[in-house]
Design an enzyme around this catalytic site. Structure first.
Site, PDB file in Angstrom:
ATOM      1  N   GLU A  17       1.393  -1.045  -0.021  1.00 53.27           N
ATOM      2  CA  GLU A  17      -0.149   0.024  -0.077  1.00 53.27           C
ATOM      3  C   GLU A  17       0.202   1.060   0.053  1.00 53.27           C
ATOM      4  O   GLU A  17       1.791   1.349   1.002  1.00 53.27           O
ATOM      5  CB  GLU A  17      -0.966  -0.294   1.087  1.00 53.27           C
ATOM      6  CG  GLU A  17      -1.893   1.130   1.533  1.00 53.27           C
ATOM      7  CD  GLU A  17      -2.979   0.573   2.023  1.00 53.27           C
ATOM      8  OE1 GLU A  17      -4.067  -0.012   2.011  1.00 53.27           O
ATOM      9  OE2 GLU A  17      -3.144   1.646   2.947  1.00 53.27           O
ATOM     10  N   HIS A  77      -8.269   3.663  -3.875  1.00 55.01           N
ATOM     11  CA  HIS A  77      -9.102   3.870  -2.878  1.00 55.01           C
ATOM     12  C   HIS A  77      -9.554   4.716  -3.126  1.00 55.01           C
ATOM     13  O   HIS A  77      -9.353   5.672  -4.365  1.00 55.01           O
ATOM     14  CB  HIS A  77      -8.911   4.087  -2.225  1.00 55.01           C
ATOM     15  CG  HIS A  77      -7.747   2.904  -0.902  1.00 55.01           C
ATOM     16  ND1 HIS A  77      -7.069   2.417   0.060  1.00 55.01           N
ATOM     17  CD2 HIS A  77      -6.966   1.051  -1.281  1.00 55.01           C
ATOM     18  CE1 HIS A  77      -7.068   1.334   0.196  1.00 55.01           C
ATOM     19  NE2 HIS A  77      -6.747   0.732  -0.407  1.00 55.01           N
ATOM     20  N   ARG A 107     -16.238   3.740   3.119  1.00 55.78           N
ATOM     21  CA  ARG A 107     -16.784   5.275   3.482  1.00 55.78           C
ATOM     22  C   ARG A 107     -16.161   6.035   3.479  1.00 55.78           C
ATOM     23  O   ARG A 107     -16.564   7.206   4.006  1.00 55.78           O
ATOM     24  CB  ARG A 107     -17.656   4.413   4.537  1.00 55.78           C
ATOM     25  CG  ARG A 107     -18.598   5.453   5.492  1.00 55.78           C
ATOM     26  CD  ARG A 107     -19.260   5.540   7.219  1.00 55.78           C
ATOM     27  NE  ARG A 107     -18.387   5.533   7.597  1.00 55.78           N
ATOM     28  CZ  ARG A 107     -18.359   5.521   8.901  1.00 55.78           C
ATOM     29  NH1 ARG A 107     -19.722   4.979   9.733  1.00 55.78           N
ATOM     30  NH2 ARG A 107     -17.233   5.647   9.779  1.00 55.78           N
ATOM     31  N   ALA A 127     -19.910   2.696   3.185  1.00 52.33           N
ATOM     32  CA  ALA A 127     -19.477   1.934   2.150  1.00 52.33           C
ATOM     33  C   ALA A 127     -20.271   1.019   1.105  1.00 52.33           C
ATOM     34  O   ALA A 127     -20.636   1.543  -0.310  1.00 52.33           O
ATOM     35  CB  ALA A 127     -18.402   1.295   2.693  1.00 52.33           C
ATOM     36  N   LYS A 273       7.327   3.089   1.664  1.00 50.74           N
ATOM     37  CA  LYS A 273       9.111   2.789   2.804  1.00 50.74           C
ATOM     38  C   LYS A 273       9.206   2.016   1.672  1.00 50.74           C
ATOM     39  O   LYS A 273       9.626   0.087   1.799  1.00 50.74           O
ATOM     40  CB  LYS A 273       9.194   2.275   3.626  1.00 50.74           C
ATOM     41  CG  LYS A 273       8.529   3.942   4.391  1.00 50.74           C
ATOM     42  CD  LYS A 273       8.661   3.036   6.288  1.00 50.74           C
ATOM     43  CE  LYS A 273       7.841   4.148   6.961  1.00 50.74           C
ATOM     44  NZ  LYS A 273       7.533   3.580   8.174  1.00 50.74           N
TER      45      LYS A 273
END
Ligand code: FAD
Length: 290
Positions: A17, A77, A107, A127, A273
């Protein structure tokens, strides 16, 4: 590529992510970190979306570049609770134009300044409202799930009932909130399977690489911190390089245990990272066959 195809594996697969830059000035440094992570050729990469709109404009740009420049499938997202029908419609058109196929439908956190309002008048309350809309547009949709219960849920039974509604509305896979005790996930999986939720569940693992992150993680997610992990923080918390090494080892160990228990898809919250992503992937090289 749609993630419902990617997630059919029975070997271990890792995804990472990243979050988009907050300002124009930080775009280049974020982009270069993202490129380094994408070069590891993970199963997919997800790009978060700022609920308040601050970083939203860059989510698509970063997701598009990962796919175009590295051929890595992306998951963009999208949150809805602070949005209007019109703004979501525009966002959907922009995602289609950018070639985005996979959307994590969320949501988002409730806007504190609107908590006193009559929520029945909001365009999006949960959501599931967004999932129904995205489904009509042909996206492969993911949803969030919470092995330790969403903080606003009265109990786990109610939370799983709401989760089933998201899956019935069109979620094709779920990604979990971070957790530090794998038994919590195994217990959760047992309960959701029993409730008839059969879609793939991607296990979310957050490598804690500095002591301050622990407090933030707990505040954000309410995650239980096992004694074994607390001991690491007590011992290494004031020594940044040792803490980083210990945190990466702990996350690696969690992933090995997950795969040993047949959890094949693991999403690493490595958060821009590349060194952390590389170390985790390196620790698992033989298991991953990379
Ligand atoms: P929902 O599924 O709508 O659930 C929220 C609460 O409402 C739960 O308690 C649920 O049980 C309850 N509920 C659901 N439907 C109903 C109903 N019909 N009636 C009554 N109660 C109901 N936040 C961001 O801002 N940006 C991100 O990029 C982001 N990415 C995330 C990725 C993952 C994997 C996870 C786990 C979380 C992420 N979040 C992100 C945080 C997320 O927005 C918050 O956790 C938010 O509070 C809930 O979002 P949700 O989509 O799970 O909500």
């Amino acid at each position: 590529m749609k993630l419902n195809e990617v997630l059919k594996n029975d070997t271990l697969s890792l995804s990472f992510e990243v979050f988009p830059p907050k300002t124009d000035a930080s775009f280049d440094s974020v982009e270069s970190a993202v490129h380094e992570i994408a070069a590891l050729k993970p199963a997919f990469m997800s790009v978060t979306y700022g609920a308040g709109g601050g970083t939203s404009q860059y989510t698509l740009e970063i997701a598009k570049r990962i796919k175009q420049d590295h051929g890595v499938p992306t998951l963009a997202h999208l949150t809805c609770v602070s949005s209007t029908r019109q703004s979501v419609k525009e966002r959907i058109e922009a995602m289609k134009a950018a070639g985005i196929e996979n959307v994590m439908a969320l949501r988002g956190d409730l806007p504190q300044d609107r908590l006193g309002e009559d929520r029945s008048a909001w365009d999006y309350r949960y959501a599931v409202d967004l999932i129904r809309e995205l489904k009509e547009q042909g996206f492969c949709i993911g949803g969030a799930c919470y092995p330790e219960i969403h903080p606003e849920s009265p109990n786990q039974k109610e939370d799983i009932k709401r989760l089933k509604e998201k899956v019935d509305a069109g979620c094709e896979f779920l990604t979990t909130q971070m957790f530090f005790d794998n038994n919590l996930l195994y217990n959760f999986l047992y309960k959701i399977r029993e409730a008839g939720i059969t879609v793939p569940v991607v296990a979310g693992i957050m490598p804690i690489t500095n002591a301050n992150q622990v407090e933030r993680a707990v505040t954000l997610s309410g995650s239980f911190i096992p004694q074994r992990f607390k001991s690491l923080v007590d011992k290494f918390g004031n020594d940044p390089s040792s803490m980083k090494q210990a945190g990466i080892a702990y996350a690696t160990d969690q992933i090995i245990d997950l795969f040993a228990n047949n959890v094949t898809n693991v999403h690493v919250y490595s958060m821009n990272k590349p060194d952390v992503a590389k170390k985790i992937q390196g620790n698992l090289s033989d298991i991953l066959g990379k």
